[in-house]
Structures are given as structure tokens and as C-alpha cells.
Design an enzyme around this catalytic site. Structure first.
Site, PDB file in Angstrom:
ATOM      1  N   HIS A   1      32.379  31.182  52.040  1.00 10.26           N
ATOM      2  CA  HIS A   1      32.771  29.801  51.765  1.00 10.26           C
ATOM      3  C   HIS A   1      32.575  29.503  50.273  1.00 10.26           C
ATOM      4  O   HIS A   1      33.532  29.458  49.515  1.00 10.26           O
ATOM      5  CB  HIS A   1      31.943  28.880  52.660  1.00 10.26           C
ATOM      6  CG  HIS A   1      32.395  27.454  52.688  1.00 10.26           C
ATOM      7  ND1 HIS A   1      33.425  26.971  51.929  1.00 10.26           N
ATOM      8  CD2 HIS A   1      31.941  26.401  53.406  1.00 10.26           C
ATOM      9  CE1 HIS A   1      33.591  25.685  52.187  1.00 10.26           C
ATOM     10  NE2 HIS A   1      32.690  25.311  53.068  1.00 10.26           N
TER      11      HIS A   1
ATOM     12  N   HIS B   1      44.584  32.409  50.048  1.00  7.90           N
ATOM     13  CA  HIS B   1      43.860  31.310  50.681  1.00  7.90           C
ATOM     14  C   HIS B   1      44.368  31.167  52.094  1.00  7.90           C
ATOM     15  O   HIS B   1      45.552  31.369  52.350  1.00  7.90           O
ATOM     16  CB  HIS B   1      44.112  30.007  49.898  1.00  7.90           C
ATOM     17  CG  HIS B   1      43.145  28.924  50.221  1.00  7.90           C
ATOM     18  ND1 HIS B   1      43.302  28.112  51.308  1.00  7.90           N
ATOM     19  CD2 HIS B   1      42.004  28.541  49.601  1.00  7.90           C
ATOM     20  CE1 HIS B   1      42.290  27.252  51.338  1.00  7.90           C
ATOM     21  NE2 HIS B   1      41.484  27.492  50.317  1.00  7.90           N
TER      22      HIS B   1
ATOM     23  N   ASP C   1      38.812  29.290  43.005  1.00  6.97           N
ATOM     24  CA  ASP C   1      37.700  30.091  42.496  1.00  6.97           C
ATOM     25  C   ASP C   1      38.096  31.033  41.364  1.00  6.97           C
ATOM     26  O   ASP C   1      37.237  31.649  40.752  1.00  6.97           O
ATOM     27  CB  ASP C   1      37.099  30.923  43.637  1.00  6.97           C
ATOM     28  CG  ASP C   1      36.407  30.033  44.636  1.00  6.97           C
ATOM     29  OD1 ASP C   1      35.658  29.159  44.196  1.00  6.97           O
ATOM     30  OD2 ASP C   1      36.631  30.196  45.842  1.00  6.97           O
TER      31      ASP C   1
HETATM   32  C1  COA Z   1      41.014  33.783  51.114  1.00  2.00           C
HETATM   33  C2  COA Z   1      41.325  34.880  52.112  1.00  2.00           C
HETATM   34  C3  COA Z   1      40.035  35.232  52.874  1.00  2.00           C
HETATM   35  C4  COA Z   1      42.397  34.373  53.100  1.00  2.00           C
HETATM   36  O1  COA Z   1      42.572  35.318  54.058  1.00  2.00           O
HETATM   37  P1  COA Z   1      43.635  35.211  55.244  1.00  2.00           P
HETATM   38  O2  COA Z   1      44.336  33.915  55.221  1.00  2.00           O
HETATM   39  O3  COA Z   1      42.908  35.581  56.475  1.00  2.00           O
HETATM   40  O4  COA Z   1      44.709  36.291  54.828  1.00  2.00           O
HETATM   41  P2  COA Z   1      44.704  37.814  55.255  1.00  2.00           P
HETATM   42  O5  COA Z   1      43.358  38.420  55.017  1.00  2.00           O
HETATM   43  O6  COA Z   1      45.274  37.875  56.635  1.00  2.00           O
HETATM   44  O7  COA Z   1      45.725  38.435  54.223  1.00  2.00           O
HETATM   45  C5  COA Z   1      47.134  38.531  54.403  1.00  2.00           C
HETATM   46  C6  COA Z   1      47.667  39.725  53.627  1.00  2.00           C
HETATM   47  O8  COA Z   1      47.424  39.541  52.213  1.00  2.00           O
HETATM   48  C7  COA Z   1      46.526  40.526  51.727  1.00  2.00           C
HETATM   49  N1  COA Z   1      45.550  39.831  50.877  1.00  2.00           N
HETATM   50  C8  COA Z   1      44.999  38.610  51.098  1.00  2.00           C
HETATM   51  N2  COA Z   1      44.214  38.267  50.077  1.00  2.00           N
HETATM   52  C9  COA Z   1      44.286  39.291  49.195  1.00  2.00           C
HETATM   53  C10 COA Z   1      43.693  39.490  47.945  1.00  2.00           C
HETATM   54  N3  COA Z   1      42.889  38.571  47.394  1.00  2.00           N
HETATM   55  N4  COA Z   1      43.968  40.632  47.288  1.00  2.00           N
HETATM   56  C11 COA Z   1      44.793  41.542  47.845  1.00  2.00           C
HETATM   57  N5  COA Z   1      45.381  41.399  49.025  1.00  2.00           N
HETATM   58  C12 COA Z   1      45.135  40.282  49.705  1.00  2.00           C
HETATM   59  C13 COA Z   1      45.869  41.130  52.950  1.00  2.00           C
HETATM   60  O9  COA Z   1      45.428  42.435  52.698  1.00  2.00           O
HETATM   61  C14 COA Z   1      46.958  41.038  53.951  1.00  2.00           C
HETATM   62  O10 COA Z   1      47.876  42.051  53.655  1.00  2.00           O
HETATM   63  P3  COA Z   1      48.596  42.868  54.845  1.00  2.00           P
HETATM   64  O11 COA Z   1      49.464  41.843  55.517  1.00  2.00           O
HETATM   65  O12 COA Z   1      49.345  43.948  54.160  1.00  2.00           O
HETATM   66  O13 COA Z   1      47.480  43.346  55.731  1.00  2.00           O
HETATM   67  C15 COA Z   1      41.875  36.139  51.396  1.00  2.00           C
HETATM   68  O14 COA Z   1      43.059  35.826  50.712  1.00  2.00           O
HETATM   69  C16 COA Z   1      40.852  36.749  50.442  1.00  2.00           C
HETATM   70  O15 COA Z   1      40.015  37.550  50.855  1.00  2.00           O
HETATM   71  N6  COA Z   1      40.916  36.377  49.115  1.00  2.00           N
HETATM   72  C17 COA Z   1      39.949  36.852  48.166  1.00  2.00           C
HETATM   73  C18 COA Z   1      38.655  36.077  48.265  1.00  2.00           C
HETATM   74  C19 COA Z   1      38.759  34.674  47.740  1.00  2.00           C
HETATM   75  O16 COA Z   1      39.279  34.463  46.657  1.00  2.00           O
HETATM   76  N7  COA Z   1      38.230  33.723  48.510  1.00  2.00           N
HETATM   77  C20 COA Z   1      38.198  32.332  48.090  1.00  2.00           C
HETATM   78  C21 COA Z   1      39.017  31.476  48.952  1.00  2.00           C
HETATM   79  S1  COA Z   1      38.978  29.817  48.356  1.00  2.00           S
END
Ligand code: COA
Length: 433
Positions: free
Chosen positions: A271, A310, A366
Site C-alpha cells: 500500500h 495501477h 509513487d
Molecule cells: C500496481 C500493481 C500492483 C497493479 O497490479 P494489477 O492491477 O494486479 O496488474 P497485474 O499485476 O495483473 O499486471 C497486468 C500486466 O502488466 C504487467 N505489469 C503490471 N505492472 C507492471 C510493472 N510495474 N512493470 C512491468 N510489468 C507490469 C504484469 O506483469 C501483467 O502482465 P501480463 O499480462 O503479461 O502477465 C502493479 O502494476 C505493480 O506491481 N506495479 C509496480 C508497483 C507499484 O508501483 N505500486 C504502486 C501502486 S500505487
């Protein structure tokens, strides 16, 4: 066949062949309406399985609107861009809590109230001084906000609107004091009392950084940048920590205990901790020449580009745009950070690269905030404390909405039981014989 209302969902239970009409209201069905669907008279009603509440609305709320596809964020209907540019944190806090912008008299009274509740009881200070020298500031903040419930037992009277207002004022006022003290504690520096002649954010900076000078005069551009960051973090509808505040608040406990739960939820790396991860990533990349290799690693699935993507925003996070501008203002004062160049280059490449474009991965809030916090010389453990101070009016606005909402009930989800049943207990004396 009977004419069905368009605003219903017809569900056919293939176990029994029966059909049910379930009303659709505001694009949702009531999970409780599915309870009538049973495989037999004595069977349990159909329930919804939704770990993480990915497709479950837990409340009606008029606080914050997000359209993730379009990249829109509004507090009480006002776009975040306008609030960040033209308002200030306390006015935004008023807006969130009261639901409308203040008149001049209301604003002055609000600022006065908050300013004159910034001090905490000396026993709070003594209590906080009892933490170990290396205590995490978020742990200190969580404990001290929770401890305020013992200083204000009247806060339990949550049905009284004046009383609720008092606790809201106290909490918004005291969070910076508690946050700054948890910072000074780790540094072994004397704790600085609030300066009620300063603005909310300037006072916070004074409590953080003042040493022997009579008055701490922070650069106005830094004050503005931090104020904007507070505004950007002030609310984000039903995120994990707000859900924690609402869930604990649904027991009708006092708001300090509910907000302490929110601070606890925010403490988690999924978070509040992502900006720290961005900073670590940028440091590891080290220089622009290493970016192509890094991007290749991300595309090969070895790691993630932190600060991108996100759950809700499938477009540029509107807060990231504003933060990028704030970062430029801050670096004008503090001198540029070479990590910013790496961040800008990463962003440029990622926004053009098919991997990121196809997956709708854009910078989130972030991506740049850690860089700004570092320019202020905050250690990474403090980043989430800053987030918590900014989020406090949002938590309280949501709590206020919850306690006045007649539809709300104590948060008590169902489960799918997967354990054993009806075992015969054998006493230890026989089992161990
Ligand atoms: C924020 C987050 C957790 C959202 O996750 P989500 O909505 O569950 O999305 P998913 O994890 O299902 O990702 C969808 C696709 O994008 C990819 N992806 C998502 N975020 C990515 C990232 N930051 N870098 C590279 N690939 C990413 C995933 O690997 C997935 O690819 P695929 O379809 O080939 O498997 C994710 O984007 C992430 O881990 N970001 C980095 C951490 C971050 O910045 N968090 C702060 C959020 S405010």
C-alpha cells in the site's frame, strides 16, 4: 412469459432449474439478494466469493470519484488538478470532511481550530519517548494515534456531531506533531513543539527540521510542494487503509482506534511502501546507460518497473503529472537529483514501448514522490508517515460518512469453511499417554 424490468438480473440456478430476478441498482446487485438462491430448502444461500474485494462495493460514498480509464480523480466533485494548483491542504481537508468548500468565515474558523489543537498532552510525548531508538516511525505513529483514544475517552460518543467534529479537528491537527516526533526520535534530536504562527505544512517542516534557530523558515517553494503532496494523498476512495478505517469504524469504536487501523494498513509495502521501492530501483539502475538492460529485464518478466501500473488507473495517474511538476520546483531549491534524469528517461522509454503501452502501464503517484521526499532529506521510513498525514482527512471524511450511513452494518464477511468437522476431542492425558 412475464415482462421483466430492464433493471434486473435474471439468474438461472442450473442445480435446480429455478430462475430468480435480482434488482440492479446503481450498476450493482445486492449480494444479500443472492441468499435466496438455494440448492435445497435446508441448503445455505448462494454467497459471493471475493478475496480482496476486487468486484464488491462496500458502501455508497460521495467523497471521492475515480475514473481509472480516463485518469480522473475528484474530491467532492472537484478535479485534483485544480485543487493542487489553487487550493491548500487545510481547505481540501475541509472540503473532504464537510462535503463543500468553506466560506471565508468557515475557513478561518477551521484553520484556527486546527492550529490550536496541534499540541499533544505531555504524557503522549513521554509515552513516545519510551520507544526504542530504532523504532520505525510508522509503528510509533500507529501506536500514538491509537493512544490518543485513551486521552480523549469522550471520543467514544460517536453519535454526537459536535463531539465527532472535535475529534476530527484534533486528529488532523496532531498527526504532524506525532509524525515529526517519530522522525526526531530516530535521529536522537530534541523534539520541537508546534509553532502556531506557521501554516499547517510550514509548522510540520519546523517540527521536523528546526534546531537552535529562533524560528524555522522553510523555503515557500518547499512548503508548497509538500502541501501539494498532502493534497494528492488526501483521499483515494476505498483503498486498503480506508477500508480498514471503515471496517474497524463499523464496530462504532472511537475514531482514533479506527484511524490507527488505517495507519497499520498503510504501513504495508503493498500500500504505502511503493515509492521507497522506486527509489531503490533508480539507485540500482545508477545511470542512463543501464536503462535499456533494465527495461529488457522488466519485459523478460524478471522484475517490475516500480512506480508504473495501477489496479485502478489504466491511464496516466493524474497525481503523477502534478508530482512531476512539484519535483521540478523542489529541485530548483535543493539542487537536482541525478536520479530524476534516470526517472525521466525511464518514463520516456516506457511510454513509447509496446510492452507498457499494450498493458496500459503508466507512471503512478509513487514514481516521482520518493524523489521529492529524498530531496527533503527524509529517510525512506518517513515516506509512509507523510502519506498518513496527507490521508488523515480522507480517512476521517470516510469515517464520518460511515457512522451516519443507515445502510452500514458491522463489517463481517462470510467465509468458505475448508477445515475439519465434528472431530471427537481426546484429552491431552490420553493423546500423550
Ligand atoms: C500496481 C500493481 C500492483 C497493479 O497490479 P494489477 O492491477 O494486479 O496488474 P497485474 O499485476 O495483473 O499486471 C497486468 C500486466 O502488466 C504487467 N505489469 C503490471 N505492472 C507492471 C510493472 N510495474 N512493470 C512491468 N510489468 C507490469 C504484469 O506483469 C501483467 O502482465 P501480463 O499480462 O503479461 O502477465 C502493479 O502494476 C505493480 O506491481 N506495479 C509496480 C508497483 C507499484 O508501483 N505500486 C504502486 C501502486 S500505487
Amino acid at each position: 412469459m412475464t415482462q421483466q424490468s430492464a433493471e434486473t438480473l435474471t439468474v438461472r440456478d442450473n442445480r435446480t432449474g429455478k430462475e430468480y430476478d435480482v434488482p440492479i441498482t446503481d450498476g450493482t446487485i445486492k449480494a444479500a439478494d443472492l441468499g435466496q438462491i438455494k440448492a435445497g430448502d435446508d441448503a445455505p444461500g448462494l454467497a459471493v466469493y471475493d478475496p480482496g474485494f476486487v468486484n464488491t462495493a462496500s458502501c455508497r460514498s460521495a467523497v471521492t470519484y475515480i475514473d481509472g480509464d480516463k485518469g480522473i480523480l475528484e474530491y467532492r466533485g472537484y478535479p485534483i488538478e485544480q485543487l493542487a494548483e489553487k487550493s491548500n491542504f487545510l481547505e481540501v481537508a475541509y472540503l473532504l470532511v464537510h462535503g463543500a468548500l468553506p466560506t471565508k468565515a468557515e475557513y478561518d474558523a477551521w484553520v484556527h481550530e486546527i492550529t490550536f489543537h496541534t499540541f499533544v498532552h505531555e504524557n503522549v510525548k513521554e509515552f513516545m519517548q519510551g520507544f526504542r531508538y530504532d523504532a520505525h516511525p510508522m509503528g510509533m505513529l500507529m501506536a500514538s494515534v491509537g493512544a490518543l483514544s485513551t486521552f480523549y475517552p469522550d471520543a467514544r460518543n460517536i453519535s454526537d456531531s459536535e463531539n465527532r467534529h472535535m475529534q476530527i479537528v484534533r486528529m488532523i491537527a496532531k498527526m504532524p506533531t506525532l509524525g515529526a516526533w517519530s522522525f526526531r526520535h530516530a535521529q536522537g534530536k530534541p523534539w520541537v513543539y508546534p509553532d502556531n504562527e506557521l501554516s499547517y505544512t510550514a509548522n510540520f517542516l519546523s517540527m521536523l527540521f528546526k534546531m537552535s534557530e529562533q524560528k524555522f523558515d522553510a523555503d515557500e517553494r518547499l512548503v508548497k510542494a509538500l502541501d501539494v503532496l498532502f493534497i494528492l494523498h488526501a483521499d483515494h476512495e476505498q483503498n486498503a487503509s480506508t477500508n480498514a478505517v471503515r471496517s474497524v469504524g463499523s464496530t462504532q469504536v472511537d475514531p482514533y482506534s479506527a484511524v490507527a487501523a488505517g495507519v497499520g494498513a498503510l504501513f504495508g509495502p503493498l500500500h504505502g511502501g511503493a515509492n521507497e521501492a522506486v527509489l531503490r530501483m533508480l539507485k540500482r539502475i545508477g545511470s542512463k546507460e543501464n536503462i535499456p538492460d533494465f527495461i529488457k529485464g522488466v519485459k523478460d518478466g524478471n522484475e517490475r518497473l516500480m512506480g508504473f501500473g495501477h489496479r485502478v488507473y489504466k491511464n496516466y495517474d493524474p497525481r503523477a503529472k502534478i508530482i512531476k511538476k512539484s519535483a521540478e520546483d523542489v529541485f530548483e531549491v535543493t539542487g537536482t537529483n541525478p536520479l530524476l534524469d534516470i526517472a525521466l528517461e525511464l518514463e520516456k522509454i516506457a511510454l513509447e514501448d509496446e510492452y507498457f503501452v499494450k498493458r496500459k502501464l503508466y507512471p503512478n503517484v509513487d514514481f516521482y514522490s520518493g524523489l521529492i521526499y529524498e530531496a527533503f532529506q527524509f529517510p525512506p521510513e518517513m515516506f509512509t508517515v507523510l502519506f498518513a498525514i496527507g490521508r488523515t482527512p480522507g480517512w476521517l471524511a470516510q469515517w464520518l460518512e460511515l457512522v451516519q450511513d443507515k445502510e452500514q452494518k458491522i463489517a463481517r464477511p462470510k467465509q468458505i469453511y475448508t477445515g475439519d468437522r465434528t472431530l471427537d476431542f481426546v484429552p491431552a492425558s490420553e493423546r500423550w499417554a
